[in-house]
Design a protein around this motif. Sequence first.
Motif, PDB file in Angstrom:
ATOM      1  N   LEU A  64     -17.446   9.713  12.944  1.00 26.25           N
ATOM      2  CA  LEU A  64     -17.228  10.647  14.382  1.00 26.25           C
ATOM      3  C   LEU A  64     -17.075   9.839  15.499  1.00 26.25           C
ATOM      4  CD1 LEU A  64     -19.289  13.582  13.783  1.00 26.25           C
ATOM      5  CD2 LEU A  64     -16.729  13.517  13.640  1.00 26.25           C
ATOM      6  N   ASN A  65     -18.087   8.368  15.636  1.00 24.54           N
ATOM      7  CA  ASN A  65     -18.093   7.805  16.793  1.00 24.54           C
ATOM      8  C   ASN A  65     -16.707   7.213  17.015  1.00 24.54           C
ATOM      9  OD1 ASN A  65     -20.296   8.787  17.791  1.00 24.54           O
ATOM     10  ND2 ASN A  65     -21.664   7.073  16.778  1.00 24.54           N
ATOM     11  N   SER A  66     -16.292   6.545  15.839  1.00 22.49           N
ATOM     12  CA  SER A  66     -14.968   5.825  15.642  1.00 22.49           C
ATOM     13  C   SER A  66     -13.926   6.789  16.232  1.00 22.49           C
ATOM     14  CB  SER A  66     -14.638   4.984  14.521  1.00 22.49           C
ATOM     15  OG  SER A  66     -14.532   6.094  13.377  1.00 22.49           O
ATOM     16  N   LEU A  67     -13.798   7.868  15.654  1.00 24.88           N
ATOM     17  CA  LEU A  67     -12.804   8.780  16.173  1.00 24.88           C
ATOM     18  C   LEU A  67     -12.973   8.990  17.518  1.00 24.88           C
ATOM     19  CD1 LEU A  67     -12.572  11.217  13.333  1.00 24.88           C
ATOM     20  CD2 LEU A  67     -11.055   9.532  13.909  1.00 24.88           C
ATOM     21  N   LEU A  68     -14.000   9.300  18.074  1.00 18.43           N
ATOM     22  CA  LEU A  68     -14.134   9.575  19.760  1.00 18.43           C
ATOM     23  C   LEU A  68     -13.968   8.233  20.558  1.00 18.43           C
ATOM     24  CD1 LEU A  68     -17.615  11.582  20.018  1.00 18.43           C
ATOM     25  CD2 LEU A  68     -15.290  12.181  20.787  1.00 18.43           C
ATOM     26  N   ARG A  69     -14.229   7.076  20.028  1.00 15.52           N
ATOM     27  CA  ARG A  69     -13.727   5.728  20.609  1.00 15.52           C
ATOM     28  C   ARG A  69     -12.282   5.664  20.625  1.00 15.52           C
ATOM     29  NH1 ARG A  69     -18.248   2.894  22.093  1.00 15.52           N
ATOM     30  NH2 ARG A  69     -20.082   3.311  20.858  1.00 15.52           N
ATOM     31  N   LEU A  70     -11.891   5.854  19.630  1.00 16.35           N
ATOM     32  CA  LEU A  70     -10.255   5.855  19.562  1.00 16.35           C
ATOM     33  C   LEU A  70      -9.790   6.907  20.373  1.00 16.35           C
ATOM     34  CD1 LEU A  70      -9.651   5.333  15.611  1.00 16.35           C
ATOM     35  CD2 LEU A  70      -9.178   4.025  17.529  1.00 16.35           C
ATOM     36  N   ALA A  71      -9.987   8.175  20.607  1.00 15.32           N
ATOM     37  CA  ALA A  71      -9.697   8.957  21.728  1.00 15.32           C
ATOM     38  C   ALA A  71      -9.753   8.614  23.131  1.00 15.32           C
ATOM     39  CB  ALA A  71     -10.319  10.299  21.233  1.00 15.32           C
ATOM     40  N   LEU A  72     -10.839   8.020  23.258  1.00 11.88           N
ATOM     41  CA  LEU A  72     -11.146   7.403  24.538  1.00 11.88           C
ATOM     42  C   LEU A  72     -10.250   6.297  24.993  1.00 11.88           C
ATOM     43  CD1 LEU A  72     -15.017   7.287  25.021  1.00 11.88           C
ATOM     44  CD2 LEU A  72     -13.378   8.662  26.487  1.00 11.88           C
ATOM     45  N   GLU A  73      -9.838   5.540  23.978  1.00  6.51           N
ATOM     46  CA  GLU A  73      -9.139   4.331  24.067  1.00  6.51           C
ATOM     47  C   GLU A  73      -7.764   4.873  24.306  1.00  6.51           C
ATOM     48  OE1 GLU A  73      -9.456   1.058  24.782  1.00  6.51           O
ATOM     49  OE2 GLU A  73     -11.701   1.366  24.541  1.00  6.51           O
ATOM     50  N   ALA A  74      -7.365   5.875  23.584  1.00  3.65           N
ATOM     51  CA  ALA A  74      -5.898   6.517  23.705  1.00  3.65           C
ATOM     52  C   ALA A  74      -5.790   7.138  25.112  1.00  3.65           C
ATOM     53  CB  ALA A  74      -5.502   7.423  22.565  1.00  3.65           C
ATOM     54  N   ARG A  75      -6.955   7.766  25.456  1.00  2.00           N
ATOM     55  CA  ARG A  75      -6.900   8.497  26.807  1.00  2.00           C
ATOM     56  C   ARG A  75      -6.735   7.320  28.314  1.00  2.00           C
ATOM     57  NH1 ARG A  75      -7.317  13.328  28.800  1.00  2.00           N
ATOM     58  NH2 ARG A  75      -7.768  14.225  26.587  1.00  2.00           N
ATOM     59  N   ARG A  76      -7.320   6.248  27.784  1.00  2.00           N
ATOM     60  CA  ARG A  76      -7.347   5.070  28.885  1.00  2.00           C
ATOM     61  C   ARG A  76      -6.096   4.719  28.891  1.00  2.00           C
ATOM     62  NH1 ARG A  76     -12.549   1.999  26.904  1.00  2.00           N
ATOM     63  NH2 ARG A  76     -14.152   3.323  27.757  1.00  2.00           N
ATOM     64  N   ASN A  77      -5.471   4.290  27.597  1.00  2.00           N
ATOM     65  CA  ASN A  77      -4.256   3.646  27.779  1.00  2.00           C
ATOM     66  C   ASN A  77      -2.936   4.562  28.258  1.00  2.00           C
ATOM     67  OD1 ASN A  77      -4.982   1.483  26.359  1.00  2.00           O
ATOM     68  ND2 ASN A  77      -4.518   2.032  24.376  1.00  2.00           N
ATOM     69  N   LYS A  78      -3.285   6.029  28.083  1.00  2.00           N
ATOM     70  CA  LYS A  78      -2.271   6.876  28.506  1.00  2.00           C
ATOM     71  C   LYS A  78      -2.568   6.997  29.955  1.00  2.00           C
ATOM     72  CE  LYS A  78      -0.872  11.702  28.003  1.00  2.00           C
ATOM     73  NZ  LYS A  78      -1.271  12.996  27.317  1.00  2.00           N
ATOM     74  N   ARG A  79      -3.768   6.880  30.408  1.00  2.00           N
ATOM     75  CA  ARG A  79      -3.809   7.058  32.140  1.00  2.00           C
ATOM     76  C   ARG A  79      -3.445   5.796  32.695  1.00  2.00           C
ATOM     77  NH1 ARG A  79      -9.886   8.079  33.859  1.00  2.00           N
ATOM     78  NH2 ARG A  79      -9.620   5.720  34.413  1.00  2.00           N
ATOM     79  N   LYS A  80      -3.475   4.744  32.110  1.00  2.00           N
ATOM     80  CA  LYS A  80      -2.893   3.528  32.875  1.00  2.00           C
ATOM     81  C   LYS A  80      -1.421   3.296  32.842  1.00  2.00           C
ATOM     82  CE  LYS A  80      -6.618   0.706  31.463  1.00  2.00           C
ATOM     83  NZ  LYS A  80      -7.330  -0.711  30.988  1.00  2.00           N
ATOM     84  N   THR A  81      -0.575   3.912  31.870  1.00  2.00           N
ATOM     85  CA  THR A  81       0.645   3.969  31.827  1.00  2.00           C
ATOM     86  C   THR A  81       1.434   5.150  32.949  1.00  2.00           C
ATOM     87  OG1 THR A  81       0.971   5.724  30.102  1.00  2.00           O
ATOM     88  CG2 THR A  81       0.967   3.237  29.472  1.00  2.00           C
TER      89      THR A  81
END
Length: 107
Positions: free
Chosen positions: A90-107
């Motif tokens: 669950l923690n790894s999935l949350l971290r992946l979701a956070l990273e995806a959101r960060r990358n989406k926000r940066k673009t």
Amino acid sequence: MKRIKTLQDLEYEKMRLRLLRLEQEKSIRQDWNALMLSTAGPMLLRQTIDKVVGEKTHSSDWFTGLLQVATAAVGEKLGTLTGQKIETTLNSLLRLALEARRNKRKT
């Protein structure tokens, strides 16, 4: 904490706080389980020994008590390992979701 300007920033902050809360709950749970394990094993063993010594029973009751103690210890260990595996996933999935959101926000 940075100032929240957009809805995406708010959602990102919510996910970050949720991840932090999960990590703190995990730490508390681990401390509690360690405390329970450190006290439960000796108490159960003491109860079994007291029962065997106090009742003057035959050896099969003693063996049954010892088997119960061993089964409880193995069950606790399996439960702990399973819980840790689920939490890690669950923690790894949350971290992946956070990273995806960060990358989406940066673009």
